[in-house]
Enzyme design. Structure first.
Site, PDB file in Angstrom:
ATOM      1  CG  ASP A   1      -1.917  -0.924   1.272  1.00  0.00           C
ATOM      2  OD1 ASP A   1      -2.345  -1.343   0.131  1.00  0.00           O
ATOM      3  OD2 ASP A   1      -2.393  -1.662   2.262  1.00  0.00           O
TER       4      ASP A   1
ATOM      5  CG  ASP B   1      -6.380  -1.362  -1.448  1.00  0.00           C
ATOM      6  OD1 ASP B   1      -6.673  -2.701  -1.777  1.00  0.00           O
ATOM      7  OD2 ASP B   1      -5.407  -1.246  -0.847  1.00  0.00           O
TER       8      ASP B   1
END
Length: 163
Positions: A124, A142
């Site tokens: 991330d 995401d």
């Protein structure tokens, strides 16, 4: 089954779009891995940072601290979801909003599955914050999944209104 017009995208077109999402996701993660050490933070604006975080769990780090079994669980879940979504796209590819939503979710899910298979975690790197509050870091995959989920809700609301 509704007839398809020649302009209606088929399964191949939807899978190509999903592949583009996967490529964008993986390329951005490669750039972050090459430029950042784990935990590095680079402020971009007063509310947005680039970071490098590893998520061993699912959304919002769900099961992040589990003993390692979650890697295989989420990898299998992602592959099962991809198979189901592909089947749904084959059957409903002519329903544009629904198919776009599924395609975004498919590309995002497979982008994160690739991370789990290669690294054992999801990379991330997007961090949004305001007033000392930090939203959990996320990535392109995401974002695609979230946009796809919103589109599914909009599609269903439109379907209910028509019915």
């Amino acid at each position: 089954m509704p007839s398809r017009s020649s302009a209606a995208p088929g399964l191949t077109q939807w899978l190509l779009v999903a592949a583009l999402i996967i490529v964008a996701d993986q390329l951005t993660k490669i750039l972050v891995i090459g430029a950042f050490q784990l935990g590095d933070v680079r402020p971009i604006t007063g509310f947005f940072n680039l970071v490098r975080a590893h998520n061993y769990g699912a959304a919002f780090s769900f099961l992040h601290g589990a003993s390692g079994w979650q890697r295989w669980f989420f990898l299998g879940l992602g592959l099962a979801a991809a198979a189901f979504i592909t089947w749904m796209l084959r059957r409903h590819g002519h329903q544009k909003l629904f198919a776009w939503a599924l395609t975004l979710i498919l590309g995002g899910a497979l982008g994160n599955v690739i991370d789990r298979a290669i690294h054992g975690y999801v990379v991330d790197f997007i961090q949004v914050h305001a007033g000392g509050w930090y939203f959990p870091a996320f990535n392109v995959a995401d974002s695609a999944i979230t946009i796809g989920a919103v589109m599914l809700i909009v599609d269903e609301l439109r379907r209910v209104r028509r019915g």
